[in-house]
Scaffold this active site. Structure first.
Site, PDB file in Angstrom:
ATOM      1  N   THR A 157      15.318-107.009   1.372  1.00  0.00           N
ATOM      2  CA  THR A 157      14.451-106.869   3.437  1.00  0.00           C
ATOM      3  C   THR A 157      13.410-107.803   3.271  1.00  0.00           C
ATOM      4  O   THR A 157      13.904-108.088   4.737  1.00  0.00           O
ATOM      5  CB  THR A 157      13.485-105.700   3.041  1.00  0.00           C
ATOM      6  OG1 THR A 157      14.268-104.312   2.750  1.00  0.00           O
ATOM      7  CG2 THR A 157      13.111-105.078   4.419  1.00  0.00           C
TER       8      THR A 157
ATOM      9  N   SER B   3      18.114-105.944  -3.801  1.00  0.00           N
ATOM     10  CA  SER B   3      17.919-106.232  -5.285  1.00  0.00           C
ATOM     11  C   SER B   3      18.618-104.783  -5.282  1.00  0.00           C
ATOM     12  O   SER B   3      18.476-105.420  -7.017  1.00  0.00           O
ATOM     13  CB  SER B   3      16.339-105.867  -4.827  1.00  0.00           C
ATOM     14  OG  SER B   3      15.698-104.569  -4.601  1.00  0.00           O
TER      15      SER B   3
ATOM     16  N   THR C   3      12.361-104.658  -2.266  1.00  0.00           N
ATOM     17  CA  THR C   3      11.696-102.983  -3.044  1.00  0.00           C
ATOM     18  C   THR C   3      12.444-102.312  -3.943  1.00  0.00           C
ATOM     19  O   THR C   3      11.685-101.316  -4.699  1.00  0.00           O
ATOM     20  CB  THR C   3      10.933-102.344  -1.731  1.00  0.00           C
ATOM     21  OG1 THR C   3      11.830-102.165  -0.963  1.00  0.00           O
ATOM     22  CG2 THR C   3      10.474-103.551  -1.072  1.00  0.00           C
ATOM     23  N   ASP C   4      13.312-102.477  -3.584  1.00  0.00           N
ATOM     24  CA  ASP C   4      14.828-101.009  -5.116  1.00  0.00           C
ATOM     25  C   ASP C   4      14.420-101.025  -5.750  1.00  0.00           C
ATOM     26  O   ASP C   4      14.174-100.372  -6.366  1.00  0.00           O
ATOM     27  CB  ASP C   4      16.195-101.464  -4.426  1.00  0.00           C
ATOM     28  CG  ASP C   4      15.927-100.307  -2.850  1.00  0.00           C
ATOM     29  OD1 ASP C   4      15.478-100.097  -2.188  1.00  0.00           O
ATOM     30  OD2 ASP C   4      17.616-100.872  -2.271  1.00  0.00           O
TER      31      ASP C   4
END
Length: 338
Positions: free
Chosen positions: A20, A61, A93-94
């Site tokens: 992101t 990710s 961030t995932d």
């Protein structure tokens, strides 16, 4: 001979991988990762550091493969040249907690490696990427951060990679974990690629049977992580399937879907945690299912021998948790300007 003034300036390598923090929203309303848009030159000027940028990947990710994780891990190792103070990894961030865990498991250098990302896209009018990137660079340049392993700097927090977990899908304060401090006993492994190693996570729920555990076994899993209920409990059908998997040479780790507290193998009754351990599962302690899976992959990549015992030893060194997940962030000696 007069030393170059650059010799005293902290040098930070920033590795970009997409996510992101490097994404923009298209005309269709869908965000897509591209080139990182954070003004790293301005950050370098404000903090008085030298930044070198290396574009490693440009991916979401959630779409990262084990090969991608290996690529990031190798890029970190290569970035740690003798003149480098620390490394920052800009990451989606995932799955940041998985990649950070893998890098921490093989990071035996005292210099800090700091992961960060963003919850808002690069073109958001009030994006969090610039703040998070600046915090991460400051931490990577801080000599007091040596010896703390791999870290996650995000929102108001600086956390250890081991034990970090994304706790909110959209909040800017997205991660919980253990505040970063000098680590005592921290097991590291030899660097080996995890590409090609299959470790599956099986989610357990009321009424679950052993079908998914059996499917993982039939499809060549070298390890299975159980995302169990409560403190690590299931039922008799799951216990039987675990026994079949262990008898087939598969390592089964017992974790929990509960975010805090860890596994406590005291329940019996035919399907409790005590029964699962008796069937051959090994407790993951307070390690999350996601990080337990990465740990199993790294251990199997290093050696197929005694994986269960080595897994137990590794999770035993990461069992200390923060007493209050809302505690103040750890201090860094490099000032972040508002």
């Amino acid at each position: 001979m007069t030393a170059s003034p650059l010799a005293s300036v902290p040098s930070v390598v920033v590795l970009t991988t997409g996510g992101t923090i490097a994404s923009r929203v298209g005309t269709d309303g869908v965000s897509t990762p591209g080139k990182v848009a954070v003004d790293l030159d301005a950050i370098a000027a404000r903090l008085g550091v030298r930044i070198t940028v290396v574009d490693v990947l440009r991916v979401d990710s959630a779409a990262m493969s084990h090969t991608d994780l290996d690529t990031v891990s190798t890029a970190v190792e290569r970035a740690l040249r003798p003149d480098v103070t620390g490394v920052v990894v800009l990451h989606g961030t995932d799955t940041l907690e998985e990649t950070a865990m893998l890098v921490d498991l093989v990071h035996d250098d005292p210099r800090p490696v700091v992961f960060t990302g963003a919850q808002r896209t690069a073109d958001h009018p009030d994006g969090d990427g610039p703040h998070n990137a600046e915090l991460a660079v400051a931490v990577a340049a801080d000599p007091e951060r040596r010896g703390q392993g791999v870290l996650v700097a995000f929102g108001p927090r600086v956390l250890r990679a081991r034990g970090v977990r994304k706790a909110h899908t959209t909040d800017l304060d997205a991660y919980t974990g253990v505040p970063a401090t000098p680590t005592g006993s921290r097991i590291t492994l030899r660097r080996n690629p995890i590409a090609g190693i299959r470790v599956d996570i099986v989610a357990l729920h009321p009424g679950v049977d052993g079908a998914m555990i059996d499917a993982a076994r039939h499809h060549g899993a070298a390890g299975i992580v159980l995302e169990a209920m409560g403190a690590g409990n299931a039922n008799a059908d799951v216990v039987a399937a675990v026994r079949r998997a262990v008898d087939a040479g598969i390592v089964v780790a017992l974790s929990t879907r509960v975010p805090s507290g860890g596994v406590v193998t005291t329940y019996g009754g035919g399907g409790g945690g005590a029964d699962l351990v008796a069937a051959g599962a090994v407790s993951a302690g307070e390690a999350s299912p996601a990080q337990s899976r990465i740990l199993l992959c790294a251990l199997i990549a290093e050696s197929a021998q005694d994986v269960a015992a080595r897994f137990a030893a590794a999770v035993a060194t990461t069992s200390d948790r923060a007493p209050d997940p809302a505690s103040a962030p750890s201090r860094t000696s490099v000032r972040i300007q508002a």
